[in-house]
Write a protein that holds these residues in place. Structure first.
Motif, short mmCIF file in Angstrom:
data_model
loop_
_atom_site.label_atom_id
_atom_site.label_comp_id
_atom_site.label_asym_id
_atom_site.label_seq_id
_atom_site.Cartn_x
_atom_site.Cartn_y
_atom_site.Cartn_z
N ASN A 72 11.83 15.78 8.41
CA ASN A 72 12.54 16.52 9.46
C ASN A 72 11.73 16.59 10.75
O ASN A 72 11.93 17.50 11.56
CB ASN A 72 12.85 17.94 8.96
CG ASN A 72 13.71 17.92 7.73
OD1 ASN A 72 14.85 17.48 7.77
ND2 ASN A 72 13.17 18.38 6.61
N TYR A 88 20.23 21.76 10.65
CA TYR A 88 18.91 21.94 10.05
C TYR A 88 19.01 21.82 8.53
O TYR A 88 20.05 22.08 7.94
CB TYR A 88 18.35 23.32 10.44
CG TYR A 88 17.93 23.38 11.88
CD1 TYR A 88 16.65 23.00 12.27
CD2 TYR A 88 18.81 23.80 12.88
CE1 TYR A 88 16.26 23.02 13.60
CE2 TYR A 88 18.43 23.84 14.21
CZ TYR A 88 17.15 23.45 14.57
OH TYR A 88 16.77 23.47 15.89
N PRO A 89 17.88 21.44 7.90
CA PRO A 89 17.87 21.37 6.44
C PRO A 89 18.02 22.77 5.85
O PRO A 89 17.82 23.78 6.54
CB PRO A 89 16.49 20.78 6.12
CG PRO A 89 15.66 21.03 7.33
CD PRO A 89 16.60 21.10 8.50
#
Length: 174
Positions: A72, A88-89
């Motif tokens: 990321n 976003y993760p």
């Protein structure tokens, strides 16, 4: 406790290990939904903070010449500001990323030489009283982790959760 090859890291190694414990404890009980909440639309959310903590570990990996890639990295490069338009993760993904990179960095911290720690490293900050070398950059990474863990600690309270515990997980050896 494991002893680093370099006496220069005798303070850093315990801090790194404590941050590993604190990362786990700070995120304990925060749901995926809560992890994306911003208070009054002005705070960063916990996912952003956790992502930056993972990024710190990859930053350390880079300083220690580990050939790994942050999955990321683009989202959190150089403390990039939170962007509500980005995806976003999950918090769970970030926890897994952290658990993968942290033991690798820990082993390198134990093995790194004084020669490497003293090697030049351009911070780009031009602080007259801080020598720009790998050792001081590692120190700055640890400082950044302190800051982010403090933010998550405050967010826990703002999200209605109890403060972070300092319980130790004896199985966490990095």
């Amino acid at each position: 406790m494991d002893k680093p090859n370099s006496t220069k890291l005798e303070i850093i190694v315990p801090a790194f290990r404590m941050h590993s414990q604190s990362f786990k404890n700070a995120l304990d009980g925060i749901s995926e939904e809560s992890a994306l909440r911003r208070i009054d639309n002005v705070t960063n959310h916990v996912v952003w903070m956790a992502g930056n903590l993972v990024k710190c570990r990859y930053w350390l990996a880079d300083l220690l010449r580990l050939e790994v890639k942050d999955p990321n990295g683009k989202l959190f490069h150089e403390g990039r500001a939170l962007d509500e338009n980005l995806s976003y993760p999950t918090l769970e993904e970030l926890k897994k990323n952290y658990a993968v990179i942290s033991p690798q960095v820990y082993q390198k911290l134990l093995q790194v030489t004084d020669e490497h720690l003293d090697s030049p490293c351009d911070f780009g900050m031009r602080i007259p009283f801080v020598k720009e070398n790998v050792l001081n950059m590692i120190g700055m990474c640890i400082g950044r982790e302190d800051y982010l863990l403090g933010q998550i600690g405050l967010m826990r309270k703002l999200l209605g959760l109890k403060g972070m515990s300092y319980d130790l997980d004896e199985s966490l050896n990095y």
